[in-house]
Design an enzyme around this catalytic site. Sequence first.
Site, short mmCIF file in Angstrom:
data_model
loop_
_atom_site.label_atom_id
_atom_site.label_comp_id
_atom_site.label_asym_id
_atom_site.label_seq_id
_atom_site.Cartn_x
_atom_site.Cartn_y
_atom_site.Cartn_z
N ILE A 14 43.01 44.52 39.52
CA ILE A 14 44.24 43.74 39.61
C ILE A 14 44.35 42.75 38.45
O ILE A 14 45.47 42.47 37.97
CB ILE A 14 44.37 43.03 40.98
N SER A 36 33.02 36.89 34.11
CA SER A 36 32.95 38.32 34.40
C SER A 36 31.53 38.81 34.19
O SER A 36 30.88 38.48 33.21
CB SER A 36 33.90 39.09 33.47
N ARG A 37 31.10 39.66 35.13
CA ARG A 37 29.77 40.26 35.00
C ARG A 37 29.83 41.48 34.10
O ARG A 37 28.82 42.05 33.74
CB ARG A 37 29.23 40.66 36.38
N LYS A 90 45.33 37.64 47.09
CA LYS A 90 45.38 37.92 48.52
C LYS A 90 44.27 38.91 48.89
O LYS A 90 43.91 39.71 48.04
CB LYS A 90 46.75 38.47 48.94
N ASP A 168 43.78 45.71 53.89
CA ASP A 168 43.94 45.12 52.54
C ASP A 168 45.36 45.35 52.03
O ASP A 168 46.03 44.40 51.62
CB ASP A 168 42.88 45.68 51.58
#
Length: 321
Positions: A14, A36-37, A90, A168
């Site tokens: 997203i 960020s990994r 969300k 979701d």
Amino acid sequence: MTLTDLAIVGVGKIARDQHLPAIRDGGQFRLAATVSRSGGVEGVENFDTLAALLQARPEIGVISFCTPPQVRYDAARAALEAGRHVMLEKPPGASLSEVRDLADLAQANGLTLYATWHSRQADGVAGARAWLADKRVRSVRIDWKEDVRVWHPGQVWIWQAGGLGVFDPAINAFSILTAILPVPVHVTGAELRFPSNCETPIAAEVVFAGPDGLTAVADLDFLYEGDPLWTMRVETDAGMLTLSQGGAVLDIAGATEGEGWGDTPGIHGEYPKLYSQMHDLLQAKASEVDLRPMTLVADAFMLGRRFEVAPFTDPTLEKDQ
Ligand code: NAP
């Protein structure tokens, strides 16, 4: 206009599909860093942990969380404790109480917390709310169906507790429902279908009730192939209102408004409005945290009868759950 520095936490589907273009084109925020990994965004400073970012970049005033809900709370709390404004994808968290806690913390510290509901920004939603405002709603039928293998490829978290499974996407429908109806509804029952190898449901039917005999039903399916069916039909004393294509198209008694998604099903035009709203909330020193959509999901889990169905397999997952 001076751009407000913002960081994104979690550069996944997203973030790449919607947040990055909305920030880039919006003219309100500048992507100043990422957490960020997996490397983040080319040309933008990346941190392995939020703690490192908070320490190194005190001038970044806004943190936008695009991680799965199960890993939101600790990080969002840390951001608020460090005096940063926070925007949440969300659902805003994995539980109602943790989001309430974040809202209280933001308020106590004079910070903005924006729990976003992107579907409320779909083109038809405002018109639906305005038309329904003085109508008597008799019934609502929600069909929220999509192919999880197409829309959530490889997302293990969605099948783990707190990931919501079919809720979701369905929480998007509930965010629209609670925004457009002139009266409240509550869940009276649900049937939840759990794959034998998953902790969250893959299909569900939820039944609602409201004042004056209002009834509503939501039919939710995560194995629906083809274009997604994201539709809500509201029967009133003045005729039928239909929102389709996730709220992008509004039809009132046969008169249709909205361009819809054309050849490309999905989310269109919703995220720029979320960042505009975040900008407005910052200017107003206000927060927006509406837990009604999440409460309906929580109640469906509380009241739902559970059925076991066939295991879920997805070739894009490294291993079956
Ligand atoms: P995703 O791609 O599976 O994950 C988002 C990113 O979060 C990952 O790429 C990773 O970023 C980070 N992440 C994943 N697991 C993590 C963990 N255990 N601990 C810390 N970071 C982790 O998910 P998504 O589809 O973007 O969804 C994220 C949120 O956006 C969800 O709440 C979802 O409901 C919402 N959303 C998704 C869509 C959609 O179409 N997919 C639409 C609207 C809203 P790094 O590799 O950068 O660390």
